[in-house]
Design an enzyme around this catalytic site. Sequence first.
Site: not given
Length: 610
Positions: A348-349
């Site tokens: 994800c991030v």
Amino acid sequence: MTAEKAEGATGFAGFDPKSVEPYIVKDPESLAINMARAAEQLGKAASAWLAPREAGEKTDSFAEPVSDMVKTLSKVSEYWLSDPRRTLEAQTHLLGSFFDMWSRTLQRMAGDAVDPANLQRNDKRFADEDWVKNPFFDFIRQAYFVTSDWAERMVRDAEGLDDHTRHKAAFYVRQIASALSPTNFITTNPQLYRETVASSGANLVKGMQMLAEDIAAGRGELRLRQTDTSKFAIGENIAITPGKVIAQNDVCQVLQYEASTETVLKRPLLICPPWINKFYVLDLNPEKSFIKWAVDQGQTVFVISWVNPDERHASKDWEAYAREGIGFALDIIEQATGEREVNSIGYCVGGTLLAATLALHAAEGDERIRSATLFTTQVDFTHAGDLKVFVDDDQIRHLEANMSATGYLEGSKMASAFNMLRASELIWPYFVNNYLKGQDPLPFDLLYWNSDSTRMPAANHSFYLRNCYLENRLSKGEMVLAGRRVSLGDVKIPIYNLATKEDHIAPAKSVFLGSSSFGGKVTFVLSGSGHIAGVVNPPARSKYQYWTGGAPKGDIETWMGKAKETAGSWWPHWQGWVERLDKRRVPARKAGGPLNSIEEAPGSYVRVRA
């Protein structure tokens, strides 16, 4: 009489007048007493909400989001109300839909057959059979769908709206529709109504007690419980893969896991998880732990465990997380194993940070990371989905002003934003189950992890929102890190880019588009299910599927048309990809090597709750 007539001979097809018995109050005295008790518990909930505000410990900022919603929806209203003909068109469509609904109701009352397509709706909120069989609840259900469909059409057909405004308007309409669903109220939900009558309101007493407890637990904010958190303890029955914390600084701890095979791949593996959640989503339990599985395949696994920041970390930005997180971990891996070349994973991030760091390393000539795997990672935010609703210049400036007071963003704020993306599944069912049915949620490790939110440093979060969601600088080669403009086109190492088909946080279309930003070979893989279940999908469970194909060029629909579907988990496919890059093996390594371990995995940073 035809069979269809016979089916509706009682008026409503399948309706038995005796079926109203469960809705008749049998013990009004007990019901009245329990309503008074529920009101008392509701008062305690109100007190728990008011107390920190009266003490000046908490202030609310309802005005800004409500103002933005009103401003956005007023632009839709302006289009339909500015021209009498359009106003008439909107009114005619709504009234026509209600007349159609009334006509169908009269047909059913007369015992006539009605097209089942007009009665059923694939919405699990309305699974109780009385939503269709009972005339009262059937009318409410149809009225709800007619009205919500009309509101969505008003947004869709309004002309003159820019894309961002239309996106926000559609999102706000869905939120309002989810909140006002008749399933969320006792008198309009047949199951709730029956349970309240059957228990003489005891469900509401328990529910209001739980509401008071959850507001107190949130220190004045509702901490909606989605699972029984008492059944889990980090390091005891969750996040229990053996390992050591071998280094730490102000930003993170670095964990190394004990080998379970006699030999291991020469290249160690570094996992960079998102800092907006905790890393143990990849180590929930031995049966579905990606970390344990990777160790069992002969990987030497290192994981970054991010700090749960407070005001001391306010100035920690992306460069700090790249240097003091990923860069620090790479230094520690070399000290622990003697290896400079590593494989890496970003989730994800955490994957977005890893990609940006790779671009910075390419500019600086740092070649230690020899491959990167990205789990549900966006590097191009053109198609970033509903999270873009929360990101425009006005909203970011308001958020930055709030963060400046504390130095961080409360974890509950981001958790609420994620839950709002699927409010009909992640908010309102738990509201109904907990506070109206008065039922304790079941223990579920994934939902325990989901509730274990983390804070975000002000500088880091502001940089992320502006550079990625608002201005999309990383994909354009315009992001500046360490005083350098970095470009993903300079990243030539092999990339394994995993998207999930039903992802609402990093949409597959967005992840696919990001593949074209890198300068080297990208292997794109699409997994079934969503942002978490599509990643945390061990082979032993034989769930879902994944798709592989040619180079990720063009659009994802075209790619899917030629892709090969394989049943089960993508994990073995990834392991094969890693071994094809470098299959050399060495004797198993002891966690920490020459370094002294600080503590046992999963460490102390991950235990800090927001």
